[in-house]
Design a protein around this motif. Structure first.
Motif, PDB file in Angstrom:
ATOM      1  N   ASN A 191       0.891  -1.365   0.031  1.00 36.49           N
ATOM      2  CA  ASN A 191      -0.078   0.120  -0.020  1.00 36.49           C
ATOM      3  C   ASN A 191       0.809   1.330   0.123  1.00 36.49           C
ATOM      4  N   GLN A 192       1.952   1.223   0.691  1.00 38.44           N
ATOM      5  CA  GLN A 192       2.763   2.424   0.856  1.00 38.44           C
ATOM      6  C   GLN A 192       3.601   2.552  -0.556  1.00 38.44           C
ATOM      7  N   GLU A 193       4.208   1.763  -0.924  1.00 36.39           N
ATOM      8  CA  GLU A 193       5.001   1.494  -2.109  1.00 36.39           C
ATOM      9  C   GLU A 193       4.257   1.843  -3.324  1.00 36.39           C
ATOM     10  N   HIS A 194       2.792   1.617  -3.327  1.00 40.27           N
ATOM     11  CA  HIS A 194       2.215   1.714  -4.703  1.00 40.27           C
ATOM     12  C   HIS A 194       0.923   2.351  -4.335  1.00 40.27           C
ATOM     13  N   HIS A 195       1.215   3.425  -3.569  1.00 45.31           N
ATOM     14  CA  HIS A 195      -0.164   4.094  -2.801  1.00 45.31           C
ATOM     15  C   HIS A 195      -0.825   4.946  -4.099  1.00 45.31           C
ATOM     16  N   THR A 196       0.024   5.604  -4.627  1.00 47.50           N
ATOM     17  CA  THR A 196      -0.269   6.526  -5.886  1.00 47.50           C
ATOM     18  C   THR A 196      -0.988   5.836  -6.799  1.00 47.50           C
ATOM     19  N   GLN A 197      -0.434   4.735  -7.550  1.00 49.42           N
ATOM     20  CA  GLN A 197      -1.039   3.815  -8.608  1.00 49.42           C
ATOM     21  C   GLN A 197      -2.085   3.319  -7.873  1.00 49.42           C
ATOM     22  N   LEU A 198      -2.220   2.738  -6.825  1.00 47.62           N
ATOM     23  CA  LEU A 198      -3.546   2.156  -6.319  1.00 47.62           C
ATOM     24  C   LEU A 198      -4.699   2.993  -6.380  1.00 47.62           C
ATOM     25  N   LEU A 219      -2.292  -6.716 -16.814  1.00 48.68           N
ATOM     26  CA  LEU A 219      -1.267  -5.735 -17.209  1.00 48.68           C
ATOM     27  C   LEU A 219      -0.259  -5.447 -15.968  1.00 48.68           C
ATOM     28  N   SER A 220      -0.752  -5.689 -14.834  1.00 51.21           N
ATOM     29  CA  SER A 220       0.239  -5.498 -13.650  1.00 51.21           C
ATOM     30  C   SER A 220       1.251  -6.630 -13.489  1.00 51.21           C
ATOM     31  N   ALA A 221       0.854  -7.761 -14.196  1.00 49.27           N
ATOM     32  CA  ALA A 221       1.918  -8.832 -14.174  1.00 49.27           C
ATOM     33  C   ALA A 221       3.300  -8.471 -15.139  1.00 49.27           C
ATOM     34  N   LEU A 222       2.810  -7.510 -16.091  1.00 50.33           N
ATOM     35  CA  LEU A 222       4.120  -7.137 -16.676  1.00 50.33           C
ATOM     36  C   LEU A 222       4.902  -5.926 -16.008  1.00 50.33           C
ATOM     37  N   TYR A 223       4.236  -5.289 -15.058  1.00 51.75           N
ATOM     38  CA  TYR A 223       5.071  -4.155 -14.510  1.00 51.75           C
ATOM     39  C   TYR A 223       5.755  -4.547 -13.139  1.00 51.75           C
ATOM     40  N   LEU A 224       5.082  -5.771 -12.332  1.00 46.76           N
ATOM     41  CA  LEU A 224       5.395  -5.977 -11.084  1.00 46.76           C
ATOM     42  C   LEU A 224       6.072  -7.128 -11.054  1.00 46.76           C
ATOM     43  N   PRO A 225       7.108  -7.394  -9.792  1.00 53.00           N
ATOM     44  CA  PRO A 225       7.650  -8.642  -9.511  1.00 53.00           C
ATOM     45  C   PRO A 225       6.493  -9.802  -9.469  1.00 53.00           C
ATOM     46  N   ILE A 226       6.767 -11.083  -9.715  1.00 51.95           N
ATOM     47  CA  ILE A 226       5.820 -12.119  -9.674  1.00 51.95           C
ATOM     48  C   ILE A 226       5.095 -12.077  -8.227  1.00 51.95           C
ATOM     49  N   LYS A 227       6.279 -12.006  -7.184  1.00 52.75           N
ATOM     50  CA  LYS A 227       5.832 -12.216  -5.640  1.00 52.75           C
ATOM     51  C   LYS A 227       5.078 -11.148  -5.251  1.00 52.75           C
ATOM     52  N   GLU A 228       5.130  -9.853  -6.043  1.00 56.89           N
ATOM     53  CA  GLU A 228       4.430  -8.826  -5.498  1.00 56.89           C
ATOM     54  C   GLU A 228       2.877  -8.332  -5.935  1.00 56.89           C
ATOM     55  N   GLN A 229       2.945  -9.102  -7.209  1.00 51.56           N
ATOM     56  CA  GLN A 229       1.583  -8.974  -7.963  1.00 51.56           C
ATOM     57  C   GLN A 229       0.364  -9.291  -7.328  1.00 51.56           C
ATOM     58  N   PRO A 230       0.247 -10.501  -6.882  1.00 53.86           N
ATOM     59  CA  PRO A 230      -0.994 -11.090  -6.158  1.00 53.86           C
ATOM     60  C   PRO A 230      -1.334  -9.767  -4.995  1.00 53.86           C
ATOM     61  N   LEU A 283      -1.633 -11.841 -24.525  1.00 52.91           N
ATOM     62  CA  LEU A 283      -1.154 -10.709 -23.902  1.00 52.91           C
ATOM     63  C   LEU A 283      -1.682  -9.612 -24.172  1.00 52.91           C
ATOM     64  N   VAL A 284      -2.098  -8.868 -23.077  1.00 56.69           N
ATOM     65  CA  VAL A 284      -2.991  -7.987 -23.255  1.00 56.69           C
ATOM     66  C   VAL A 284      -2.712  -6.534 -23.847  1.00 56.69           C
ATOM     67  N   PRO A 289      -4.984   1.476 -22.582  1.00 57.89           N
ATOM     68  CA  PRO A 289      -3.748   2.490 -22.368  1.00 57.89           C
ATOM     69  C   PRO A 289      -3.739   3.242 -21.049  1.00 57.89           C
ATOM     70  N   ALA A 290      -4.836   3.650 -20.623  1.00 58.62           N
ATOM     71  CA  ALA A 290      -4.634   4.584 -19.206  1.00 58.62           C
ATOM     72  C   ALA A 290      -4.131   3.655 -18.101  1.00 58.62           C
ATOM     73  N   ILE A 291      -4.668   2.414 -18.018  1.00 54.84           N
ATOM     74  CA  ILE A 291      -4.372   1.576 -16.965  1.00 54.84           C
ATOM     75  C   ILE A 291      -2.665   1.149 -17.096  1.00 54.84           C
ATOM     76  N   LYS A 292      -2.432   0.852 -18.394  1.00 49.84           N
ATOM     77  CA  LYS A 292      -0.728   0.661 -18.734  1.00 49.84           C
ATOM     78  C   LYS A 292       0.188   1.938 -18.327  1.00 49.84           C
ATOM     79  N   ALA A 293      -0.314   3.055 -18.578  1.00 47.13           N
ATOM     80  CA  ALA A 293       0.098   4.253 -18.096  1.00 47.13           C
ATOM     81  C   ALA A 293       0.330   4.558 -16.730  1.00 47.13           C
ATOM     82  N   ILE A 294      -0.503   4.301 -15.775  1.00 46.40           N
ATOM     83  CA  ILE A 294      -0.416   4.358 -14.508  1.00 46.40           C
ATOM     84  C   ILE A 294       0.521   3.168 -13.828  1.00 46.40           C
ATOM     85  N   LEU A 295       0.575   2.054 -14.382  1.00 53.47           N
ATOM     86  CA  LEU A 295       1.373   1.105 -13.725  1.00 53.47           C
ATOM     87  C   LEU A 295       2.537   1.436 -14.241  1.00 53.47           C
TER      88      LEU A 295
END
Length: 279
Positions: A5-12, A64-75, A127-128, A171-177
């Motif tokens: 939550n702290q690390e990705h607060h703005t994105q969330l 999309l999040s699976a493409l930008y986050l480490p596998i362990k952090e994505q869930p 692949l999205v 594209p908007a989701i991708k940009a945020i991530l």
């Protein structure tokens, strides 16, 4: 969970606002594509439509999040997004229901939507970020579900409009991530409230349509002027703060539409179409 939550607060927060806003705007688009049916929709029907858009956007964000986050952090990130959407939805409903808006009920509703999203769409493997037949098949399935939820099963216009709404948010989701600024046409919908869930004494159709906002482009020689207008009575009813928000959004809309119109206004294809349309 707290670390994510702290690390990705703005994105969330941005993703939650985007998902809810696009879902609300998409319901409006669906009603415009089936105006006769829209007059018969109840609050519960609109809420069902709203949830269908939440489901598909959760799935798209998950992919999309699976493409930008480490596998362990994505869930963990997706769990946090579910919490963020729940909080944003509660805040959005409070003006109508006050503090009586039950966060536990909203949490269960969002959780059920996420679970159903996984059951419905995870079977599609693609692949999205690329166009491919499987992606098209999933979006077609989604469009059909929206048409069913609206009570117009098989309506190609509604299904196509739903598919377009879902595709446009990618594209908007991708940009945020990616940590970029989301496209203007996607983020400008963040002021749209969600349709309210069904409550005792739900209201029916409100009657005759009234044009509240209009956009007009005119050609003078080699120049194109695009302007927008607001219904005078509606303008009086808006607070200065709301009027500023409307003006900001509509200025962007006029700019986008004006630039597009100017790019084609002097083409042979546009001239032929314009003459045919006024024959």
């Amino acid at each position: 969970m707290a670390t994510a939550n702290q690390e990705h607060h703005t994105q969330l927060r941005q993703l939650a606002e985007l998902i809810l806003a696009v879902a609300g705007e998409s319901v409006t688009v669906m009603k415009r594509n089936a105006p006769e049916r829209a007059l018969k929709l109840k609050r519960q029907d609109e809420w069902s439509l709203y949830l269908e858009f939440l489901k598909v956007m959760f799935n798209l964000t998950d992919r999309l999040s699976a493409l930008y986050l480490p596998i362990k952090e994505q869930p963990q990130f997706m769990d946090s997004l579910e919490d963020a959407v729940t909080l944003q939805l509660k805040n959005a409903l409070e003006p109508a229901f006050g503090s009586s808006a039950d966060q536990m009920e909203i949490m269960l509703t969002v959780g059920a939507a996420v679970a159903e999203s996984r059951q419905t769409y995870e079977r599609y493997r693609f692949l999205v970020t690329e166009n491919n037949p499987v992606k098209d098949e999933m979006l077609k399935d989604f469009g059909g579900r929206v048409a069913d939820a609206m009570g117009v099963a098989g309506n190609a216009q509604v299904s196509s409009a739903a598919t377009l709404c879902a595709s446009a948010v990618i594209p908007a989701i991708k940009a945020i991530l990616a940590g970029d600024t989301p496209p203007v046409d996607a983020t400008d919908t963040t002021s749209a409230p969600p349709p309210l869930p069904a409550t005792p004494g739900s209201q029916g159709p409100t009657g005759t349509e009234i044009k509240l906002v209009s956009v007009m482009s005119t050609v003078a020689g080699e120049e194109v002027e695009t302007r927008w207008g607001l219904h005078p009575r509606f303008r009086q009813d808006l607070s200065p703060e709301d009027m500023q928000r409307v003006a900001k959004l509509m200025n962007r809309v006029a700019k986008i539409l004006g630039e597009r119109y100017a790019s084609v206004a002097f083409s042979e294809e546009w001239t032929s179409w314009h003459k045919a349309g006024h024959a």
